[in-house]
Structures are given as structure tokens and as C-alpha cells.
Design a protein around this motif. Structure first.
Motif, short mmCIF file in Angstrom:
data_model
loop_
_atom_site.label_atom_id
_atom_site.label_comp_id
_atom_site.label_asym_id
_atom_site.label_seq_id
_atom_site.Cartn_x
_atom_site.Cartn_y
_atom_site.Cartn_z
N ALA A 18 22.86 54.03 23.95
CA ALA A 18 23.64 53.93 22.71
C ALA A 18 23.95 52.48 22.36
O ALA A 18 24.55 52.21 21.33
N GLY A 19 23.59 51.54 23.22
CA GLY A 19 23.86 50.13 22.95
C GLY A 19 25.29 49.74 23.23
O GLY A 19 25.74 48.68 22.81
N LEU A 20 26.04 50.60 23.93
CA LEU A 20 27.43 50.30 24.25
C LEU A 20 27.55 49.31 25.40
O LEU A 20 28.55 48.61 25.53
N VAL A 21 26.53 49.26 26.23
CA VAL A 21 26.49 48.36 27.39
C VAL A 21 25.14 47.66 27.36
O VAL A 21 24.11 48.30 27.15
N ALA A 22 25.12 46.37 27.56
CA ALA A 22 23.86 45.62 27.58
C ALA A 22 23.08 45.95 28.84
O ALA A 22 23.67 46.13 29.91
N PRO A 23 21.76 46.04 28.75
CA PRO A 23 20.96 46.24 29.95
C PRO A 23 21.15 45.07 30.92
O PRO A 23 21.52 43.98 30.50
N PRO A 24 20.89 45.29 32.19
CA PRO A 24 21.03 44.21 33.16
C PRO A 24 20.01 43.08 32.89
O PRO A 24 19.02 43.29 32.20
N ALA A 25 20.29 41.92 33.44
CA ALA A 25 19.39 40.77 33.24
C ALA A 25 18.02 41.03 33.85
O ALA A 25 17.01 40.52 33.38
N GLY A 26 17.96 41.82 34.90
CA GLY A 26 16.70 42.15 35.54
C GLY A 26 16.81 43.50 36.22
O GLY A 26 17.89 43.94 36.58
N THR A 27 15.67 44.17 36.35
CA THR A 27 15.64 45.48 36.98
C THR A 27 14.51 45.52 37.98
O THR A 27 13.39 45.10 37.68
N LEU A 28 14.78 46.02 39.17
CA LEU A 28 13.79 46.13 40.22
C LEU A 28 13.54 47.60 40.51
O LEU A 28 14.48 48.36 40.76
N ILE A 29 12.28 48.01 40.46
CA ILE A 29 11.88 49.37 40.78
C ILE A 29 11.02 49.31 42.03
O ILE A 29 10.06 48.54 42.09
#
Length: 144
Positions: A18-29
Motif C-alpha cells: 500500500a506504500g505505507l512503509v518504504a521497502p528496505p534498502a536491500g533484500t537478500l533471498i
């Protein structure tokens, strides 16, 4: 007992979507199989930056490399109906499907059963799975 300051995972996903929280600076899978790759693609399409996938295998050769005719590389994985649908939803199935082979069943061998032993299972109530060399799967995807 969970702290009341911690969001549940579905609520957190909704907040990101919903755009209420910004995504993290980086994501590790961790894991470059079908689920890990589909997750990475879905996150990138939602605006996540610096999505990195780690896998225990080295990067694969190009999708059209002659290495794919080497039978030592034939650790096949099956992508069933749900996996195919998930890859369609993230727009990746059309790039992967030409390098797969449909199969109508599977044969499981028991220790000591010999070459022709084992149990054959054919599921007529489901669409066929498609198999692909496990390390070829990421090579089918276009670069981000």
C-alpha cells in the motif's frame, strides 16, 4: 509471546504494497530455485531495489550454451501447475517454458530395487509438470 510492537508478516506485506512503509534498502533471498527466483522477481516488480539471490551453485552458463547437453548437469526439477502459475504471475514463465520438457508422472526408486524397480506415479487429474535442469532455470531469465 510476541511483542506488540512487531507487525505480523501479512500486515507488513500489506503495508509495503500500500506504500505505507518504504521497502528496505536491500533484500537478500537465500535459494535460487523456482520459489526464490519468483520471490526476487515479484519484489523487484513491486519496486524493491538491490534484490540479491544467493545460491550454493555457481552462476549457470548461458541458456544456449552447449554445456546443457552434458548429462552430468541433469539434476532436474519439476515445475508443477502451481509453480507454473506463480512464474506466470511474475512474467517469467514465457522465458522458462521453452527450455522445459513436460512429464506426465514420476518414478521413485527404493534402495536395492534395481534399475527397473520402483513405483511409477502418473497423475491424470493434474496438468503435467515441466522439468528443467535446476541450474538452467536462472539462466533462462533476462537480466534485470
Amino acid at each position: 509471546r510476541r511483542s506488540q510492537n512487531v507487525m505480523s508478516m501479512p500486515l507488513l506485506i500489506h503495508a509495503f504494497s500500500a506504500g505505507l512503509v518504504a521497502p528496505p534498502a536491500g533484500t537478500l533471498i537465500v535459494g535460487g530455485g523456482p520459489a526464490g527466483l519468483a520471490t526476487a522477481i515479484a519484489l523487484a516488480k513491486r519496486g524493491y531495489k538491490k534484490v540479491e539471490v544467493l545460491d550454493r551453485l555457481p552462476p549457470p552458463p548461458a541458456v544456449d550454451d552447449t554445456a546443457w547437453s552434458d548429462t552430468a548437469r541433469f539434476y532436474l526439477i519439476g515445475i508443477g501447475g502451481r509453480g507454473q502459475n506463480a512464474l506466470r504471475k511474475v512474467g517469467a514463465w514465457d522465458a522458462i517454458e521453452p527450455f522445459t520438457q513436460p512429464v506426465a508422472g514420476r518414478k521413485d526408486w527404493a534402495p536395492g530395487s534395481g534399475v527397473d524397480g520402483g513405483v511409477l506415479t502418473v497423475r491424470a487429474d493434474r496438468p503435467p509438470s515441466n522439468v528443467i535442469q535446476r541450474d538452467r532455470l536462472p539462466s533462462c531469465l533476462p537480466p534485470p
